[in-house]
Design an enzyme around this catalytic site. Sequence first.
Site, short mmCIF file in Angstrom:
data_model
loop_
_atom_site.label_atom_id
_atom_site.label_comp_id
_atom_site.label_asym_id
_atom_site.label_seq_id
_atom_site.Cartn_x
_atom_site.Cartn_y
_atom_site.Cartn_z
N HIS A 37 -15.07 -27.23 16.00
CA HIS A 37 -14.72 -26.07 15.17
C HIS A 37 -15.18 -24.77 15.84
CE1 HIS A 37 -15.16 -29.24 11.90
NE2 HIS A 37 -13.90 -28.87 11.79
N VAL A 176 -12.50 -31.51 21.84
CA VAL A 176 -13.89 -31.35 22.28
C VAL A 176 -14.60 -32.68 22.04
CG1 VAL A 176 -16.05 -30.09 21.97
CG2 VAL A 176 -13.86 -28.90 21.73
#
Length: 282
Positions: A37, A176
Amino acid sequence: MIICKKISAVRDIVKEQRGQGRSIALVPTMGYLHEGHLTLVEEARKSGAFVVMSIFVNPLQFGPNEDFARYPRDLERDAKKAEGAGVDLIFNPEVEEMYPAKNLTHVEVDELGDSLCGASRPGHFRGVTTVVSKLFHIVQPDRAYFGQKDYQQYLIICQMVKDLNFPIEVIGVPIVREEDGLALSSRNIYLSPEQRAEALVLQRSLGEAENWFRQGERSALSIEERIKELIRNESSGEIDYVEIRSAENLHRVEQIEGKIFIALAVRFGSTRLIDNKVLEGM
């Protein structure tokens, strides 16, 4: 950093920022923030925009036997992470603010939402596109940032923006991962240590699939079956799907050519994890 609970307050602040000549960036999330995020925020900040992050666990995208009630929520923790990353405003509405009465209007993207996670979770993407369209109308961003771990969702949002003429640039940000390769997910906290160790097979299998592809394998079915065999041999995970699809339109492919993505969904205990890898065919 400002935290807003009300739609009207968000609109007032965004209007004020636009009056000062700033563009608006939106990072939609369900909270319990992780580095994935925060990478979206980092990308959003590069343009100098006023960054709005929504934190809303959307009931419309959860099925009756899914984890809506136990989905992790910790606004104080999230606010610290968001502020440290440079978020300017958090929009954290209650369900009643977003859906004040029975919701009779839904937004749905046909075809793209019918397969993969859409087949496993009926109604899921209708809930996603409905809430994202509401957020787009509330915030009216110039750009919106989405992680590509949910690659199918990313394509669906792009199609919705195109079809409904939203004046918004949708920016996909690569997956990620943790240092050991596990794709970051708010649901990773559900995993026991043993399950987490087993879940590393997802990244390993995607890496092996790329190797097979680089060595000349072009049969989608062959690669899919070899991935399934690897997952079954190296973990107790329950496979939901392993599929190779066009990265442009999600169509099934028999022979790999053009841009494709390999999509995985596997359940470890009660925790369902997804992962993917995008490859360019020859």
